[in-house]
Scaffold this active site. Structure first.
Site, PDB file in Angstrom:
ATOM      1  CG  ASP A 263      -1.950  -1.182   1.083  1.00 34.01           C
ATOM      2  OD1 ASP A 263      -2.330  -1.514  -0.059  1.00 34.01           O
ATOM      3  OD2 ASP A 263      -2.343  -1.749   2.121  1.00 34.01           O
ATOM      4  CE  LYS A 285      -3.697  -6.860   0.668  1.00 36.53           C
ATOM      5  NZ  LYS A 285      -4.412  -5.627   0.368  1.00 36.53           N
ATOM      6  CE  LYS A 318     -10.818  -6.105   1.159  1.00 35.74           C
ATOM      7  NZ  LYS A 318      -9.563  -5.379   0.890  1.00 35.74           N
ATOM      8  CG  ASP A 321     -21.979  -3.623  -8.912  1.00 29.07           C
ATOM      9  OD1 ASP A 321     -23.170  -3.957  -9.113  1.00 29.07           O
ATOM     10  OD2 ASP A 321     -21.599  -2.442  -8.917  1.00 29.07           O
ATOM     11  CB  SER A 376      -8.344  -7.508   9.824  1.00 28.80           C
ATOM     12  OG  SER A 376      -8.209  -6.427   8.923  1.00 28.80           O
ATOM     13  CD  GLN A 434      -6.094  -3.826   9.575  1.00 31.10           C
ATOM     14  OE1 GLN A 434      -7.151  -4.364   9.894  1.00 31.10           O
ATOM     15  NE2 GLN A 434      -5.467  -4.083   8.455  1.00 31.10           N
ATOM     16  CE1 TYR A 436      -1.862  -4.133  10.965  1.00 27.25           C
ATOM     17  CE2 TYR A 436      -2.164  -2.361  12.562  1.00 27.25           C
ATOM     18  CZ  TYR A 436      -1.973  -2.796  11.257  1.00 27.25           C
ATOM     19  OH  TYR A 436      -1.890  -1.876  10.242  1.00 27.25           O
ATOM     20  N   GLY A 454       1.252  -5.341   5.711  1.00 28.12           N
ATOM     21  CA  GLY A 454       1.373  -4.085   4.979  1.00 28.12           C
ATOM     22  C   GLY A 454       2.306  -3.136   5.692  1.00 28.12           C
TER      23      GLY A 454
HETATM   24  O1  S5P Z   1     -10.257  -7.613   6.334  1.00 27.74           O
HETATM   25  C1  S5P Z   1      -9.327  -7.176   5.679  1.00 27.74           C
HETATM   26  C2  S5P Z   1      -9.122  -7.556   4.356  1.00 27.74           C
HETATM   27  C3  S5P Z   1      -8.041  -7.045   3.686  1.00 27.74           C
HETATM   28  S1  S5P Z   1      -7.701  -7.668   2.121  1.00 27.74           S
HETATM   29  N1  S5P Z   1      -8.465  -6.306   6.245  1.00 27.74           N
HETATM   30  C4  S5P Z   1      -7.384  -5.782   5.568  1.00 27.74           C
HETATM   31  O2  S5P Z   1      -6.634  -5.020   6.171  1.00 27.74           O
HETATM   32  N2  S5P Z   1      -7.188  -6.133   4.256  1.00 27.74           N
HETATM   33  C5  S5P Z   1      -6.073  -5.552   3.481  1.00 27.74           C
HETATM   34  O3  S5P Z   1      -4.836  -5.908   4.094  1.00 27.74           O
HETATM   35  C6  S5P Z   1      -6.095  -4.046   3.419  1.00 27.74           C
HETATM   36  O4  S5P Z   1      -6.803  -3.613   2.273  1.00 27.74           O
HETATM   37  C7  S5P Z   1      -4.627  -3.689   3.371  1.00 27.74           C
HETATM   38  O5  S5P Z   1      -4.178  -3.656   2.051  1.00 27.74           O
HETATM   39  C8  S5P Z   1      -3.942  -4.815   4.097  1.00 27.74           C
HETATM   40  C9  S5P Z   1      -3.567  -4.515   5.522  1.00 27.74           C
HETATM   41  O6  S5P Z   1      -2.578  -3.544   5.594  1.00 27.74           O
HETATM   42  P1  S5P Z   1      -1.819  -3.166   6.972  1.00 27.74           P
HETATM   43  O7  S5P Z   1      -0.984  -1.990   6.597  1.00 27.74           O
HETATM   44  O8  S5P Z   1      -2.853  -2.828   7.988  1.00 27.74           O
HETATM   45  O9  S5P Z   1      -1.008  -4.373   7.328  1.00 27.74           O
END
Ligand code: S5P
Length: 485
Positions: A263, A285, A318, A321, A376, A434, A436, A454
C-alpha cells in the site's frame, strides 16, 4: 495399443496385485511407465500411438509433463519434426531463470503430452505454466486414462483430452488374451469406481482422492484439519483449485507464507518494493486504484518482476456488484485486472453471480479469487452466518475460488487457502479500525495459512530486514503447527 498391452505387462509397466501406497491405501493396480525407458522400440511405438490419436488437435509445439512423459514427447518431436518445449519443475536460480525451455513465440499453440492421467492436476499445472508464458493450450494427450474423472475435469477447464487407451480397455484386452483373471479385473474396476474425482468430495464427507503425482491411485483419507497437512501436500489434493495449487506449491518451495500488502502511493514505489522484497514473499498485493501513475507499462513491469522473483500478483479489488458489472471491472477499464492479476478478492455480499462472472472471464486456467469471509477491522459485519454462507458459496465455484480472506479457521477443508490480513509483530490497532494479530497467533494458533503484512513492513526503516523477519516468523509458526499435529 492392443499389441503393446502384453509388452507393458511383461516389462512390468503395468502391475497387478496388492500395492500399499504411501498414504496407506492398498491398490490392486500399479502403473509405472518409467519401465519403458529400457525398451526403445516400445517407447517409439507408444509415442507414435500418442501422435496418431491426437492428430485432429491443432498445435505447433509439443511439451511433455515432467518427467515420465518427456521421452515420449521427445520421440514425437524428432519423428514428426515438431519443436519441443521442456517445462522445468523449478526455475533455475542462475542464468536465464527460464521455467520453459525451448524456442517459441507467445500466441503459439502447444500440445501437452502425458503418460497417465488420473485426476488431471499435473496436466493443469503444466497448462498454467505454459499459459503464463503466453502460449495457447487447448489439447492434451495421454497414453493411459485411468478413467477416474480426469478427462471431465480437464474439459471443464477448457482442455480436450485425447487418450490412446483407458484402464478399463486395457483390463478387457488383457482378460481376452488370458493374461488377467476375472477376479483381478473386478477388483480394479471396483477400485476405480470407488476413487472417482469429485469436485466437491469433502462437502459430501467422502474421501479425498490425491493427485496423480503422489503415485498411481493414491488416495488421502479424510483429513480432519488443514493444520495437519503441509502446504505441499495440500497443493496435491484434486479438490484444491488450480490457483491454490500454484500458490501452495510456491509457498512450500520458496518457504514463505508472507503476502506483502504494497500500500504505497505510486506505481514507481510499488515496482521498487516488488524488486526489493520479491524474493521474500509468495504474493504481492496491491490496490491498483490507489496507485498513482497506473498504465499498461506498470503491469508489464510488475509481471516481469513477479516472474523473476517468483511471487504471485494479487489485486485486492474486493468486487461486490452484479455479475455483468464485475466482469467489466475485471477485464476492462483502466486496470484490465484479468490481464495481469493471478488472484483477486470478491465480497460474498452480492451472491454467487459475481464469482461466476469472474470465473467466465478469467484469462488463465490458474487464476483465482479469495472470498472475503471475515474482515480484520473493528465492527465488521462479516461474522457468524455471513461467514458460513460465504464458505458455502465457494463450494459452487471450486475451480476458481482458492480460499478465503479471514481472521480465523473458517473451514477445516484443506483444499482452501486461508489468508489473514491485519498482521504485525505488535498486536493492537491503527487508530482507524484496523486490528492486528501477530504471525504466531495467526498461523500457529488460529491455523490460517498466509499472513498479509502491509505497514508492518512498508513503514519500517529497513524494509528488507523486516520482511525477512516476518518471513521467518510466519514459517516458524507454520513448522511449529505441523510438528504439533
Ligand atoms: O479484512 C481485511 C481484508 C483485507 S484484504 N483487512 C485488511 O486489512 N485487508 C487488506 O490488508 C487491506 O486492504 C490492506 O491492504 C492490508 C492490511 O494492511 P496493513 O498496513 O494494515 O497491514
Amino acid at each position: 495399443m492392443d499389441e503393446c498391452v502384453e509388452r507393458l505387462l511383461d516389462v512390468r509397466a503395468l502391475k497387478f496385485g496388492s500395492y500399499k501406497l504411501r498414504t496407506g491405501l492398498v491398490s490392486p493396480v500399479y502403473i509405472d511407465f518409467r519401465e519403458i525407458f529400457g525398451c526403445p522400440d516400445l517407447l517409439c511405438q507408444l509415442s507414435e500411438l500418442i501422435f496418431k490419436v491426437s492428430r485432429e488437435a491443432q498445435y505447433e509445439l509439443v511439451c511433455g509433463v515432467p518427467y515420465t512423459a518427456l521421452p515420449l514427447a521427445t520421440c514425437i518431436s524428432i519423428t514428426h519434426h515438431l519443436p519441443m518445449l521442456v517445462r522445468r519443475k523449478e526455475a533455475k536460480d542462475y542464468g536465464t531463470k527460464r521455467i520453459v525451455e525451448g524456442k517459441f513465440i507467445p500466441g503459439q499453440t502447444c500440445l501437452i503430452v502425458e503418460d497417465v492421467v488420473t485426476f488431471g492436476s499435473s496436466i493443469l499445472e503444466t497448462v498454467s505454466v505454459l499459459q503464463q508464458e503466453g502460449l495457447k493450450v487447448t489439447d492434451a494427450v495421454v497414453l493411459l486414462d485411468r478413467a477416474q474423472g480426469g478427462a471431465e475435469r480437464l474439459a471443464s477447464c477448457g482442455i480436450r483430452l485425447w487418450s490412446v487407451s483407458t484402464l478399463p480397455q486395457i483390463l478387457s484386452s488383457l482378460r481376452s488374451r488370458g493374461r488377467l483373471d476375472e477376479d483381478t479385473v473386478c477388483k480394479v474396476l471396483d477400485f476405480l469406481a470407488a476413487n472417482q474425482y469429485e469436485s466437491d468430495s469433502l462437502a459430501n464427507g467422502s474421501a479425498l482422492p490425491a493427485k496423480e503425482q503422489l503415485g498411481a491411485s493414491e488416495k488421502i483419507p479424510r483429513i480432519v484439519s488443514a493444520a495437519a497437512l503441509s502446504y505441499g501436500q495440500r497443493s496435491l489434493l484434486p479438490t484444491t483449485s488450480p490457483f491454490a495449487t500454484r500458490l501452495l506449491s510456491l509457498m512450500e518451495e520458496k518457504r514463505t507464507n508472507v503476502a506483502l500488502a504494497a500500500d504505497v502511493l505510486s506505481c514507481a514505489d510499488a515496482l521498487a518494493l516488488a524488486e526489493e522484497l520479491g524474493p521474500e514473499i509468495c504474493m504481492f498485493k496491491i490496490h491498483a486504484d490507489a496507485l498513482s501513475g497506473f498504465d499498461e507499462g506498470f503491469h508489464l513491469r510488475l509481471v516481469d518482476i513477479a516472474k523473476r522473483h517468483r511471487f504471485l500478483l494479487f489485486e485486492d479489488r474486493k468486487f461486490a456488484d452484479i455479475g455483468s458489472v464485475v466482469r467489466r471491472q475485471y477485464e476492462g477499464g483502466v486496470f484490465r485486472i484479468s490481464h495481469w492479476a493471478h488472484v483477486v478478492t470478491v465480497h460474498a455480499v452480492a451472491g454467487p453471480g459475481a464469482l461466476l462472472s469472474l470465473q467466465e472471464a478469467y484469462s488463465s486456467v490458474d487464476s483465482g479469487a479469495f472470498i472475503v469471509s471475515e474482515m480484520s477491522c473493528q465492527g465488521s459485519l462479516a461474522v457468524g452466518n455471513y461467514t458460513q454462507a460465504a464458505v458455502e458459496m465457494a463450494k459452487g465455484c471450486r475451480d476458481f475460488v482458492a480460499g478465503f480472506i479471514c481472521t480465523s479457521r473458517v473451514t477445516t477443508d484443506p483444499s482452501w487457502v486461508l489468508v489473514t490480513p491485519g498482521v504485525k509483530f505488535q498486536e493492537g490497532d491503527d487508530g482507524q479500525g484496523q486490528q492486528y494479530l501477530t504471525p504466531d497467533e495467526v498461523i500457529g494458533r488460529r491455523g490460517t495459512d498466509v499472513i498479509v503484512v502491509g505497514r508492518g513492513i512498508v513503514n519500517a526503516d529497513d524494509r528488507l530486514a523486516t520482511a525477512q523477519a516476518y518471513r521467518h516468523a510466519g514459517w516458524q509458526a507454520y513448522e511449529g503447527r505441523l510438528a504439533q499435529s
